[in-house]
Design a protein around this motif. Structure first.
Motif, PDB file in Angstrom:
ATOM      1  N   ASN A 254       0.790  -1.237   0.000  1.00  0.00           N
ATOM      2  CA  ASN A 254       0.000   0.000   0.000  1.00  0.00           C
ATOM      3  C   ASN A 254       0.818   1.282   0.000  1.00  0.00           C
ATOM      4  O   ASN A 254       0.307   2.344   0.396  1.00  0.00           O
ATOM      5  N   ALA A 255       2.037   1.245  -0.473  1.00  0.00           N
ATOM      6  CA  ALA A 255       2.775   2.482  -0.715  1.00  0.00           C
ATOM      7  C   ALA A 255       2.316   3.049  -2.055  1.00  0.00           C
ATOM      8  O   ALA A 255       2.177   2.319  -3.040  1.00  0.00           O
ATOM      9  N   SER A 256       2.062   4.348  -2.105  1.00  0.00           N
ATOM     10  CA  SER A 256       1.605   4.970  -3.349  1.00  0.00           C
ATOM     11  C   SER A 256       2.729   4.977  -4.375  1.00  0.00           C
ATOM     12  O   SER A 256       3.900   5.149  -4.031  1.00  0.00           O
ATOM     13  N   THR A 257       2.365   4.796  -5.632  1.00  0.00           N
ATOM     14  CA  THR A 257       3.332   4.844  -6.729  1.00  0.00           C
ATOM     15  C   THR A 257       2.764   5.700  -7.854  1.00  0.00           C
ATOM     16  O   THR A 257       1.560   5.923  -7.938  1.00  0.00           O
ATOM     17  N   THR A 258       3.664   6.192  -8.711  1.00  0.00           N
ATOM     18  CA  THR A 258       3.235   6.881  -9.924  1.00  0.00           C
ATOM     19  C   THR A 258       3.770   6.110 -11.132  1.00  0.00           C
ATOM     20  O   THR A 258       4.767   5.397 -11.035  1.00  0.00           O
ATOM     21  N   LEU A 259       3.081   6.297 -12.265  1.00  0.00           N
ATOM     22  CA  LEU A 259       3.315   5.441 -13.427  1.00  0.00           C
ATOM     23  C   LEU A 259       4.207   6.066 -14.484  1.00  0.00           C
ATOM     24  O   LEU A 259       4.338   5.529 -15.578  1.00  0.00           O
ATOM     25  N   GLY A 260       4.822   7.201 -14.211  1.00  0.00           N
ATOM     26  CA  GLY A 260       5.750   7.801 -15.163  1.00  0.00           C
ATOM     27  C   GLY A 260       5.045   8.662 -16.184  1.00  0.00           C
ATOM     28  O   GLY A 260       3.870   9.012 -16.063  1.00  0.00           O
ATOM     29  N   ARG A 261       5.811   9.005 -17.213  1.00  0.00           N
ATOM     30  CA  ARG A 261       5.332   9.923 -18.243  1.00  0.00           C
ATOM     31  C   ARG A 261       4.001   9.463 -18.844  1.00  0.00           C
ATOM     32  O   ARG A 261       3.828   8.292 -19.164  1.00  0.00           O
ATOM     33  N   GLU A 262       3.071  10.405 -18.984  1.00  0.00           N
ATOM     34  CA  GLU A 262       1.737  10.148 -19.540  1.00  0.00           C
ATOM     35  C   GLU A 262       1.014   9.039 -18.767  1.00  0.00           C
ATOM     36  O   GLU A 262       0.226   8.271 -19.326  1.00  0.00           O
ATOM     37  N   GLY A 263       1.265   8.994 -17.469  1.00  0.00           N
ATOM     38  CA  GLY A 263       0.687   7.921 -16.659  1.00  0.00           C
ATOM     39  C   GLY A 263      -0.825   7.946 -16.589  1.00  0.00           C
ATOM     40  O   GLY A 263      -1.464   6.899 -16.455  1.00  0.00           O
ATOM     41  N   SER A 264      -1.438   9.132 -16.702  1.00  0.00           N
ATOM     42  CA  SER A 264      -2.901   9.200 -16.649  1.00  0.00           C
ATOM     43  C   SER A 264      -3.532   8.567 -17.885  1.00  0.00           C
ATOM     44  O   SER A 264      -4.546   7.858 -17.791  1.00  0.00           O
ATOM     45  N   ASP A 265      -2.948   8.825 -19.051  1.00  0.00           N
ATOM     46  CA  ASP A 265      -3.437   8.176 -20.274  1.00  0.00           C
ATOM     47  C   ASP A 265      -3.308   6.658 -20.152  1.00  0.00           C
ATOM     48  O   ASP A 265      -4.201   5.904 -20.574  1.00  0.00           O
ATOM     49  N   TYR A 266      -2.190   6.214 -19.586  1.00  0.00           N
ATOM     50  CA  TYR A 266      -1.955   4.779 -19.428  1.00  0.00           C
ATOM     51  C   TYR A 266      -2.992   4.165 -18.487  1.00  0.00           C
ATOM     52  O   TYR A 266      -3.540   3.090 -18.762  1.00  0.00           O
ATOM     53  N   SER A 267      -3.288   4.860 -17.380  1.00  0.00           N
ATOM     54  CA  SER A 267      -4.317   4.373 -16.463  1.00  0.00           C
ATOM     55  C   SER A 267      -5.638   4.183 -17.185  1.00  0.00           C
ATOM     56  O   SER A 267      -6.327   3.161 -17.016  1.00  0.00           O
ATOM     57  N   ALA A 268      -6.008   5.166 -18.001  1.00  0.00           N
ATOM     58  CA  ALA A 268      -7.268   5.082 -18.736  1.00  0.00           C
ATOM     59  C   ALA A 268      -7.267   3.901 -19.704  1.00  0.00           C
ATOM     60  O   ALA A 268      -8.279   3.203 -19.858  1.00  0.00           O
ATOM     61  N   ALA A 269      -6.126   3.672 -20.359  1.00  0.00           N
ATOM     62  CA  ALA A 269      -6.020   2.549 -21.293  1.00  0.00           C
ATOM     63  C   ALA A 269      -6.150   1.215 -20.560  1.00  0.00           C
ATOM     64  O   ALA A 269      -6.777   0.274 -21.075  1.00  0.00           O
ATOM     65  N   LEU A 270      -5.569   1.111 -19.371  1.00  0.00           N
ATOM     66  CA  LEU A 270      -5.683  -0.123 -18.597  1.00  0.00           C
ATOM     67  C   LEU A 270      -7.132  -0.388 -18.200  1.00  0.00           C
ATOM     68  O   LEU A 270      -7.618  -1.533 -18.278  1.00  0.00           O
ATOM     69  N   LEU A 271      -7.841   0.647 -17.783  1.00  0.00           N
ATOM     70  CA  LEU A 271      -9.253   0.479 -17.429  1.00  0.00           C
ATOM     71  C   LEU A 271     -10.072   0.062 -18.649  1.00  0.00           C
ATOM     72  O   LEU A 271     -10.937  -0.818 -18.569  1.00  0.00           O
ATOM     73  N   ALA A 272      -9.804   0.679 -19.798  1.00  0.00           N
ATOM     74  CA  ALA A 272     -10.523   0.332 -21.022  1.00  0.00           C
ATOM     75  C   ALA A 272     -10.272  -1.118 -21.409  1.00  0.00           C
ATOM     76  O   ALA A 272     -11.200  -1.848 -21.782  1.00  0.00           O
ATOM     77  N   ALA A 273      -9.005  -1.542 -21.314  1.00  0.00           N
ATOM     78  CA  ALA A 273      -8.670  -2.919 -21.683  1.00  0.00           C
ATOM     79  C   ALA A 273      -9.289  -3.922 -20.717  1.00  0.00           C
ATOM     80  O   ALA A 273      -9.814  -4.961 -21.129  1.00  0.00           O
ATOM     81  N   ALA A 274      -9.221  -3.621 -19.422  1.00  0.00           N
ATOM     82  CA  ALA A 274      -9.762  -4.547 -18.422  1.00  0.00           C
ATOM     83  C   ALA A 274     -11.261  -4.736 -18.590  1.00  0.00           C
ATOM     84  O   ALA A 274     -11.796  -5.829 -18.349  1.00  0.00           O
TER      85      ALA A 274
END
Length: 421
Positions: free
Chosen positions: A195-215
């Motif tokens: 449960n340590a917070s992490t960030t996903l790097g450059r353009e991470g918000s777009d990547y998060s959205a893509a992961l949700l769309a794929a899932a």
């Protein structure tokens, strides 16, 4: 089911958040909404991190209080009094955690502290946005992305555990979507197994959205920006740019690889794997068609796609003992660049030398020089520019390089790259 992603510019001011309501109200299917931090919030949080890590914790706390005041004022503007009181209780807890994170700075590595602090921006913006939607009569449920996106502990560039994350996303999203509720969550952030917070790097918000769309096997993903789709060049650097109506996944990945500030390749991959089209549209002109990115574009004709990377360093590495730059030598050099997280933007090697064009990161460059100097002679040109043109024409190249001193040039059938002063 649709996934919408809104960046910081789309909610930078209260009136911009208000203007998003018709976009969401007119959605033709159940929605998952992914939101970034507001405006310049991430920059403000980075300033807090750097102050705290430099021992200026009183200054960091003051900056955090200023951020708290601006978010409070924003929330009071867009929310009714009752909605504000409810949302503020949740936001106040986040600000308390931010103050604790500042106090803890210095106990672990800097990247860890960066992620614990910077993730605050997305948590706050989505609290306000979720309360705003509910206040305006849209059923919306806030979800903590750190409960959805499981990552490793490579802070600031965390790798996602796709299998675990997809299960969590489906478990959380599907009941809400079936009930007609908007699922609203954060981009850019995740959490480790402890449960340590992490960030996903450059353009991470777009990547998060893509992961949700794929899932969730979404019909499409739409990224809402302040520009009307993708352009063939950066309109801030070039006049008379041309909008691209349709483009393939592969072409976008090529553009991103060469440095275009378009869509990051890691965003494209989960969409391509599931055949999910990506739309880039303008929240200021929602009636405009924007750009669609898909397996196949409606036209195979592209205008010249121009990418400019400034503040580059052209580094020549020559063996001291005149040994050849063989595959073994190249492998060692690549490993060194990789370990220092230095991306090679252009490469050329000869018998005993290796030339690389890299971003001018002074700290990383100094480390690289220290590692290489015992075994290689090093020469470098600083403040050079890397120009890449996909689908180039002689006329375009001539215009772009007129009166420039070309230091290095490479051509393939579709791509020209040159480094110039």
């Amino acid at each position: 089911m649709l996934v919408y992603k809104f960046g910081g510019a789309s909610i930078e001011r209260p009136e911009r958040m208000e203007a998003l309501l018709p976009i969401l109200s007119k959605a033709s299917a159940p929605l998952v909404v992914v939101v970034s931090a507001m405006g310049k919030t991430t920059n403000a949080l980075e300033a807090i991190v750097f102050a705290a890590l430099n021992g200026q914790k009183a200054d960091a706390h003051e900056k955090a209080l200023a951020l708290e005041a601006s978010h409070r004022a924003y929330a009071e503007t867009v929310l009714s009094p009752a909605a504000f009181q409810k949302a503020w209780q949740q936001m106040a807890e986040t600000f308390t955690e931010l103050q604790w994170a500042i106090d803890g700075c210095g106990e672990r590595n800097p990247d860890y502290h960066y992620d614990q602090i910077v993730c605050t921006g997305e948590l706050l913006s989505t609290r306000i946005f979720a309360a705003f939607l509910s206040d305006r009569g849209l059923a919306a449920q806030w979800a903590d992305a750190r409960d959805l996106i499981r990552t490793d502990d490579q802070f600031r560039e965390a790798k996602v555990d796709l299998d675990y994350s997809f299960v969590q996303i489906r478990k959380t999203a599907e009941p809400l979507l079936q009930a007609g509720t908007i699922l609203l969550t954060q981009g850019f952030i995740g959490a480790t197994p402890d449960n340590a917070s992490t960030t996903l790097g450059r353009e991470g918000s777009d990547y998060s959205a893509a992961l949700l769309a794929a899932a969730l096997d979404a019909q499409s993903l739409t990224i809402w920006k302040d520009v009307d789709g993708l352009q063939n060049a950066d309109p801030r650097l070039f006049d008379h740019t041309v909008k691209i109506e349709a483009i393939t996944y592969a072409e976008v990945i090529e553009m991103a690889y060469y440095g275009a500030q378009v869509i990051h390749p890691k965003t494209i991959q989960p969409l391509q794997n599931k055949g999910i089209p990506l739309h880039v549209r303008c929240f200021l002109k929602p009636e405009a068609s924007g750009t669609v990115i898909d397996q196949e574009a409606s036209s195979l004709f592209y205008p010249p796609l121009i990418i400019l990377k400034r503040n580059q360093v052209l580094l020549q590495v020559t063996t001291l003992d005149f040994s050849f730059i063989t595959e073994e030598n190249l492998s060692k050099l690549y490993r060194i660049f990789s370990e220092l997280r230095l991306k090679i933007n252009l490469l050329q090697n000869a018998a005993i030398s290796f030339v690389a064009c890299i971003d001018n990161d002074p700290e990383k460059l100094q480390h690289l020089i220290e590692v290489l100097r015992p075994h290689y002679r090093l020469l470098r040109n600083e403040e050079v520019t890397l120009l890449t043109v996909r689908h180039y024409t002689p006329e375009v190249v001539s215009t772009l390089t007129h009166n420039r001193h070309i230091l290095l040039e490479q051509k393939t059938r579709h791509t020209l790259q040159c480094v110039y002063k």
